[in-house]
Motif scaffolding. Structure first.
Motif, PDB file in Angstrom:
ATOM      1  N   ILE A 188       0.853  -1.185   0.000  1.00 32.41           N
ATOM      2  CA  ILE A 188       0.000   0.000   0.000  1.00 32.41           C
ATOM      3  C   ILE A 188       0.889   1.235   0.000  1.00 32.41           C
ATOM      4  O   ILE A 188       1.779   1.377   0.846  1.00 32.41           O
ATOM      5  CB  ILE A 188      -0.930   0.033   1.233  1.00 32.41           C
ATOM      6  N   VAL A 189       0.652   2.110  -0.965  1.00 33.68           N
ATOM      7  CA  VAL A 189       1.338   3.401  -0.987  1.00 33.68           C
ATOM      8  C   VAL A 189       0.510   4.381  -0.164  1.00 33.68           C
ATOM      9  O   VAL A 189      -0.644   4.676  -0.497  1.00 33.68           O
ATOM     10  CB  VAL A 189       1.508   3.919  -2.427  1.00 33.68           C
ATOM     11  N   VAL A 190       1.085   4.845   0.930  1.00 37.72           N
ATOM     12  CA  VAL A 190       0.396   5.771   1.823  1.00 37.72           C
ATOM     13  C   VAL A 190       0.612   7.185   1.288  1.00 37.72           C
ATOM     14  O   VAL A 190       1.729   7.709   1.329  1.00 37.72           O
ATOM     15  CB  VAL A 190       0.911   5.649   3.267  1.00 37.72           C
ATOM     16  N   GLY A 191      -0.434   7.767   0.750  1.00 36.25           N
ATOM     17  CA  GLY A 191      -0.334   9.108   0.188  1.00 36.25           C
ATOM     18  C   GLY A 191      -0.758  10.176   1.176  1.00 36.25           C
ATOM     19  O   GLY A 191      -1.068   9.907   2.344  1.00 36.25           O
ATOM     20  N   GLY A 192      -0.755  11.401   0.700  1.00 35.39           N
ATOM     21  CA  GLY A 192      -1.172  12.511   1.545  1.00 35.39           C
ATOM     22  C   GLY A 192      -2.658  12.429   1.867  1.00 35.39           C
ATOM     23  O   GLY A 192      -3.442  11.844   1.121  1.00 35.39           O
ATOM     24  N   THR A 193      -3.030  13.022   2.966  1.00 42.34           N
ATOM     25  CA  THR A 193      -4.425  13.010   3.361  1.00 42.34           C
ATOM     26  C   THR A 193      -5.215  14.051   2.566  1.00 42.34           C
ATOM     27  O   THR A 193      -4.646  14.918   1.904  1.00 42.34           O
ATOM     28  CB  THR A 193      -4.552  13.283   4.875  1.00 42.34           C
ATOM     29  N   THR A 194      -6.527  13.962   2.606  1.00 44.06           N
ATOM     30  CA  THR A 194      -7.396  14.876   1.869  1.00 44.06           C
ATOM     31  C   THR A 194      -7.480  16.222   2.588  1.00 44.06           C
ATOM     32  O   THR A 194      -6.987  16.396   3.712  1.00 44.06           O
ATOM     33  CB  THR A 194      -8.793  14.278   1.754  1.00 44.06           C
ATOM     34  N   LEU A 195      -8.140  17.147   1.934  1.00 46.72           N
ATOM     35  CA  LEU A 195      -8.382  18.455   2.564  1.00 46.72           C
ATOM     36  C   LEU A 195      -9.170  18.268   3.849  1.00 46.72           C
ATOM     37  O   LEU A 195      -8.850  18.867   4.891  1.00 46.72           O
ATOM     38  CB  LEU A 195      -9.146  19.359   1.592  1.00 46.72           C
ATOM     39  N   ALA A 196     -10.197  17.415   3.809  1.00 47.58           N
ATOM     40  CA  ALA A 196     -10.982  17.154   5.018  1.00 47.58           C
ATOM     41  C   ALA A 196     -10.128  16.483   6.077  1.00 47.58           C
ATOM     42  O   ALA A 196     -10.266  16.765   7.282  1.00 47.58           O
ATOM     43  CB  ALA A 196     -12.182  16.275   4.673  1.00 47.58           C
ATOM     44  N   GLY A 197      -9.233  15.591   5.642  1.00 45.01           N
ATOM     45  CA  GLY A 197      -8.346  14.946   6.592  1.00 45.01           C
ATOM     46  C   GLY A 197      -7.409  15.937   7.260  1.00 45.01           C
ATOM     47  O   GLY A 197      -7.167  15.861   8.474  1.00 45.01           O
ATOM     48  N   THR A 198      -6.880  16.877   6.484  1.00 41.84           N
ATOM     49  CA  THR A 198      -6.024  17.903   7.066  1.00 41.84           C
ATOM     50  C   THR A 198      -6.794  18.731   8.086  1.00 41.84           C
ATOM     51  O   THR A 198      -6.277  19.047   9.168  1.00 41.84           O
ATOM     52  CB  THR A 198      -5.465  18.811   5.959  1.00 41.84           C
ATOM     53  N   ARG A 199      -8.013  19.074   7.754  1.00 44.14           N
ATOM     54  CA  ARG A 199      -8.847  19.835   8.688  1.00 44.14           C
ATOM     55  C   ARG A 199      -9.023  19.078  10.008  1.00 44.14           C
ATOM     56  O   ARG A 199      -8.880  19.639  11.096  1.00 44.14           O
ATOM     57  CB  ARG A 199     -10.223  20.118   8.081  1.00 44.14           C
ATOM     58  N   GLU A 200      -9.322  17.782   9.914  1.00 49.80           N
ATOM     59  CA  GLU A 200      -9.572  16.997  11.119  1.00 49.80           C
ATOM     60  C   GLU A 200      -8.298  16.821  11.942  1.00 49.80           C
ATOM     61  O   GLU A 200      -8.330  16.849  13.176  1.00 49.80           O
ATOM     62  CB  GLU A 200     -10.159  15.642  10.747  1.00 49.80           C
ATOM     63  N   ILE A 201      -7.154  16.641  11.271  1.00 44.33           N
ATOM     64  CA  ILE A 201      -5.889  16.499  11.993  1.00 44.33           C
ATOM     65  C   ILE A 201      -5.600  17.753  12.805  1.00 44.33           C
ATOM     66  O   ILE A 201      -5.247  17.688  13.993  1.00 44.33           O
ATOM     67  CB  ILE A 201      -4.745  16.224  10.999  1.00 44.33           C
ATOM     68  N   LEU A 202      -5.742  18.922  12.177  1.00 36.17           N
ATOM     69  CA  LEU A 202      -5.460  20.167  12.886  1.00 36.17           C
ATOM     70  C   LEU A 202      -6.434  20.386  14.035  1.00 36.17           C
ATOM     71  O   LEU A 202      -6.043  20.874  15.107  1.00 36.17           O
ATOM     72  CB  LEU A 202      -5.514  21.346  11.909  1.00 36.17           C
ATOM     73  N   ALA A 203      -7.675  19.982  13.821  1.00 46.75           N
ATOM     74  CA  ALA A 203      -8.685  20.204  14.868  1.00 46.75           C
ATOM     75  C   ALA A 203      -8.484  19.258  16.045  1.00 46.75           C
ATOM     76  O   ALA A 203      -8.530  19.667  17.214  1.00 46.75           O
ATOM     77  CB  ALA A 203     -10.077  20.036  14.278  1.00 46.75           C
ATOM     78  N   THR A 204      -8.275  17.984  15.762  1.00 46.91           N
ATOM     79  CA  THR A 204      -8.202  17.010  16.856  1.00 46.91           C
ATOM     80  C   THR A 204      -6.864  17.053  17.574  1.00 46.91           C
ATOM     81  O   THR A 204      -6.798  16.825  18.785  1.00 46.91           O
ATOM     82  CB  THR A 204      -8.438  15.587  16.313  1.00 46.91           C
ATOM     83  N   ARG A 205      -5.772  17.326  16.861  1.00 44.32           N
ATOM     84  CA  ARG A 205      -4.456  17.304  17.507  1.00 44.32           C
ATOM     85  C   ARG A 205      -4.066  18.633  18.123  1.00 44.32           C
ATOM     86  O   ARG A 205      -3.368  18.677  19.136  1.00 44.32           O
ATOM     87  CB  ARG A 205      -3.389  16.883  16.478  1.00 44.32           C
TER      88      ARG A 205
END
Length: 912
Positions: A188-205
């Motif tokens: 599995i090639v682990v790529g960058g997260t989506t725009l929504a994923g970036t939003r959630e990372i910044l919010a939760t972390r």
């Protein structure tokens, strides 16, 4: 920690480590750039494995540990008590205990293969109680000794319940991945997260919420990399988003961004971070003693380090690198000295002391000498290089350092560090004392960066001159000279054989390694002279194997000799064992792969050859075989497939390179490929010229084994077709004579084939001659020489067609077409089809136009699959897919995929 937008990856990991355990080894590789989130996914897999009662063995590799001996195995077995392994055979268990630094190595450190056997036995034993998960993070930095042991294990696991969960950065597959069965490995090639994923990372972390336009800028700037998004988010959290009207407040490079974060840390935390970066194996207790509990707690709170039991690691390698870049030299020296007081192992202690010592220190240099020798004995060649280099650096000006120069040279030689070896010894050789030191330096320099055979000869003649009357040194120089004459220049085989025999006699005065070197050289010369070599192999095996440099081992010569004789089953076993045993020696492994490739070229295993050549082209060890070996193998493959233009391109390139470097072996093999391609193209003068040059050179220079450079039967055919029957008879008589004297299966069948073709040319075809050719084809088939078998069938069909035996000719030529198609030799199949048409058979619009493989490839292409997807579906290489598509386009008279569907439909419509 919650992982966002990773449903696909998490699903695959859960199925692997938390599903119903099956029988047999399985693996999942998570590939991704630094900070992309692969380690977080891996950690979730580790947690799930433990939750579902798997025995999870964990190793986290780091760049700082790549040269350490068995660092990965030490990590994996950190939680395995010795009493759990009592059932492992005693000698193996002791070897493993030594590798894990749980026992003293004694006078004879264990061999790497014994350690690997112990790891295999241990995993089998542990898996009887619980399914095993071997979890390896950043496997691209796994130390070579651990990787070789695990690769050895992976090739031998069968029904054991063992699962590998690995992460690595983008790049070529590791040796461990290649050792696992392809159909048991998911990637599995682990790529960058989506725009929504970036939003959630910044919010939760971070509890950070940004306006949409600013969030998009963050996502685009970081390319969805979670680590980089978090680092940028921490910078933005201190700013008012309304004031960010220009560019984002980040440096140009992420490394600088991480450096800003490190610089903002409290000084004790920064020193703690730097200590872990310099010595990743420090434990919690050591760090608390070294830096204090508050610093460790502060590092965890700041998110730059993580703690797992007694293990501590930096949150990301780039953070560790940033800490090192920011430290002053004085701070680094001080920390290295303090770490040396903490670590237990002598090799780590002296390495840190060396890194903390800018001035000469003879006492420390002597400790480094010992540590380098131990590291080399344990198979940690890279660590040995580092230790030996520091020993040389720390030698005072008034102390003679000749032994240290040669020791470092030997380690560089063993590691395949050709340029560093040349840089070291090329400048120092004349400064070394006359005699043994210079002989050693000159012989090692032949394995460095050289322009060609002439330079090698000059170095070896200097070694011979330095040896004088010393029997040991003279024997060593003669062995290398004879090897260069026989194996590189392929000339003067009688003289080379005499030199090798003298070297063996003189080697009795030398070390075991020098005796083995001389025996191996004599094995080469004897094999090329057509003599048996089993007695030399047994003699070599009777010597102690400790320290054997496998690139010079008679087993590879014995395996090649069996290839030359057409005894492929024996050869395959010998050469496979040699390759598998040589993984700790990069150049020996490269030679092992080369010889297996040559074996498949004789057998007609084109797809396997293609696979090995693709792996070869992508691997870093391709530079270890500096002669045009790869190019001439490509040329022979193309000739075997019947791709005349590709054969001329690759073999022509190889021959030009061989002429520039003076490497006659590659010149002979590339000339043979050119001759075979010319024979297929019906360019008889070119075929005779190239094949005749190979034959004449081997006869003139005393290469008596006719299978070493097997041009004889093809030359006989080319001369007969050119109406030079007398010339063909002379070649065939020599071939038959050598076959008889050497009881040579391949040469015997080749001479019988030539005799039948000569008889046909002189008195015409009859059924007895037809039976002879049919018997030759069958004999080739029994040996596993499918390409030779198909060629013999084609020769029989051509003779029958010329004799107007129409029915027999059609039957024989149809068989030739089928065999060539099955082999994947469309150029030769087309030649057989042309003969078939001349016999009166009508080629239909569809039958025989495309081979079964070509049609399958074409159908998948029409379905919209890419070349990579087709290769994966058919379990072949991308080059093979491209080859079949080129043939398909040529046969259908089209130029692209756009035309393919209609062309296939047109042939289908014409079917009866």
């Amino acid at each position: 920690m919650s992982l966002v937008a990773r449903e696909v990856e998490l699903g695959a990991i859960r199925r692997l480590v938390a599903g119903e355990p099956g029988e047999g080894v399985r693996a999942l590789v998570l590939e991704g750039a630094p900070g992309i989130g692969k380690t977080s996914l891996w950690e979730q897999g580790v947690a799930w494995g433990r939750e579902h009662e798997r025995r999870v063995l964990v190793a986290r590799s780091s760049q700082a540990e790549t040269g350490l001996s068995f660092a990965g195995l030490i990590d994996l077995f950190d939680g395995v008590d010795s009493d759990e392994l009592d059932a492992v055979p005693g000698p193996q268990l002791r070897a493993l205990e030594v590798a894990l630094y749980r026992a003293d190595p004694g006078d004879r450190p264990p061999e790497a293969q014994v350690i690997a056997l112990a790891v295999l036995a241990a995993l089998r034993l542990l898996s009887e109680h619980h399914p095993i998960v071997v979890a390896l993070d950043d496997v691209q930095w796994l130390d070579s000794t651990s990787e070789e042991a695990l690769a050895f294990v992976a090739r031998r696991l069968r029904r054991e319940r063992v699962t590998f969960l690995m992460t690595r950065r983008p790049g070529r597959r590791t040796a461990l991945e290649r050792a696992l069965p392809d159909d048991h490995v998911d990637h599995i090639v682990v790529g960058g997260t989506t725009l929504a994923g970036t939003r959630e990372i910044l919010a939760t972390r971070l509890g950070l919420r940004l306006p949409h336009h600013l969030l998009r800028r963050v996502h685009e700037t970081t390319a969805g990399n979670p680590l980089f998004a978090l680092e940028l988010g921490r910078q933005l959290a201190t700013r008012d988003p309304g004031t960010l009207t220009g560019s984002l407040p980040i440096p140009d490079h992420v490394d600088d961004l991480l450096g800003v974060r490190v610089a903002d840390l409290e000084r004790p935390v920064r020193r703690l971070l730097l200590a872990i970066a310099l010595e990743p194996d420090l434990r919690v207790s050591q760090l608390r003693e070294h830096a204090g509990g508050a610093a460790l707690d502060g590092g965890v709170e700041a998110g730059v380090v993580t703690v797992d039991g007694e293990r501590v690691r930096v949150a990301h390698p780039l953070i560790a690198a940033a800490a090192q870049r920011q430290a002053s030299q004085e701070e680094l020296w001080e920390l290295h000295r303090r770490i040396a007081d903490v670590v237990a192992e002598e090799h780590r202690r002296v390495l840190h002391l060396a890194l903390a010592t800018p001035e000469a220190d003879e006492a420390l240099a002597r400790r480094l000498d010992v540590a380098a020798a131990v590291a080399s004995a344990r198979g940690a060649t890279r660590l040995a290089i580092d230790l030996a280099a520091h020993a040389l650096r720390l030698t005072p000006p008034d102390v003679v350092d000749d032994d240290r120069v040669l020791a470092l040279g030997q380690h560089l030689h063993d590691a395949g560090e050709k340029q560093r070896l040349t840089d070291l010894l090329g400048e120092r050789v004349l400064a070394l004392p006359p005699g043994a030191p210079r002989v050693a330096a000159y012989t090692m320099l032949t394995e460095g960066v050289v322009t060609g055979s002439d330079e090698i000869n000059q170095l070896l003649e200097k070694a011979l001159a330095e040896a004088g009357d010393d029997p040991r040194l003279r024997g060593l120089a003669l062995a290398f000279l004879a090897e260069n004459e026989a194996v590189v220049e392929v000339q003067g085989l009688e003289r080379a054989d005499a030199r090798a025999s003298e070297a063996v006699a003189l080697s009795e005065h030398g070390t075991l390694d020098e005796q083995r070197t001389a025996i191996t050289t004599l094995t080469w010369t004897q094999a090329l002279r057509g003599h048996p070599v089993d007695h030399l192999l047994r003699r070599h095996q009777g010597l102690s194997a400790d320290g054997t440099y496998l690139a010079r081992h008679p087993q590879r010569v014995a395996g090649q000799r069996h290839v030359w004789r057409g005894e492929l089953s024996v050869a395959r076993q010998l050469l496979t064992d040699f390759r598998d045993a040589s993984e700790q020696w990069a150049d020996a492994y490269a030679h092992g792969r080369l010889h297996l490739c040559e074996l498949e070229l004789r057998a007609g295993g084109w797809d396997e050859v293609e696979r090995m050549l693709d792996e070869w082209a992508q691997s870093t060890d391709s530079a270890l075989l500096q002669w045009p070996m790869y190019e001439r193998c490509r040329g022979l493959l193309a000739a075997g497939r019947g791709d005349v233009e590709e054969a001329r391109r690759w073999a022509g390139r190889a021959r030009d390179m061989a002429e520039q470097t003076g490497v006659r072996w590659d010149w002979l093999e590339s000339s043979r490929a050119l001759g075979q391609a010319a024979l297929l193209a019906k360019d008889l003068p070119e075929a005779v010229r190239h094949l005749g040059a190979v034959w004449d050179h081997t006869v003139r220079e005393g290469v008596l084994d006719p299978g070493a450079f097997p041009a004889g039967p093809d030359l006989v055919e080319a001369l007969i077709e050119s109406e030079d029957v007398d010339g063909a008879r002379r070649v065939n008589d020599t071939l038959a004579d050598r076959a008889g004297h050497q009881d040579h299966p391949w040469a015997r069948h080749g001479a019988r084939r030539g005799a039948a073709l000569l008889a046909v040319a002189e008195k015409g075809y009859d059924d007895d001659l037809g039976e002879d050719l049919a018997a030759v084809a069958a004999a080739y088939g029994e040996l596993g020489l499918a390409f030779d078998e198909a060629r013999a069938v084609l020769a029989l069909g051509r003779a029958q067609r010329r004799a107007k035996k129409w029915g027999a000719a059609r039957e024989t030529l149809e068989r030739a077409v089928a065999v060539f198609d099955e082999l994947g030799s469309p150029g030769w199949a087309d030649d057989a089809r042309a003969e078939l048409e001349r016999s009166g058979a009508r080629r239909s619009a569809t039958e025989g136009l495309l081979t079964a493989t070509e049609r399958r490839v074409a159908d998948l292409a029409v379905e919209g699959l890419t070349n990579k997807e087709i290769a994966r579906t058919l379990v072949v290489t991308v080059n093979t897919v491209e080859f079949h598509l080129r043939n398909t386009y040529a046969k259908l008279g089209i130029r692209s995929r756009v035309q393919l569907a209609a062309a296939l439909q047109g042939t289908d419509d014409q079917q009866p």
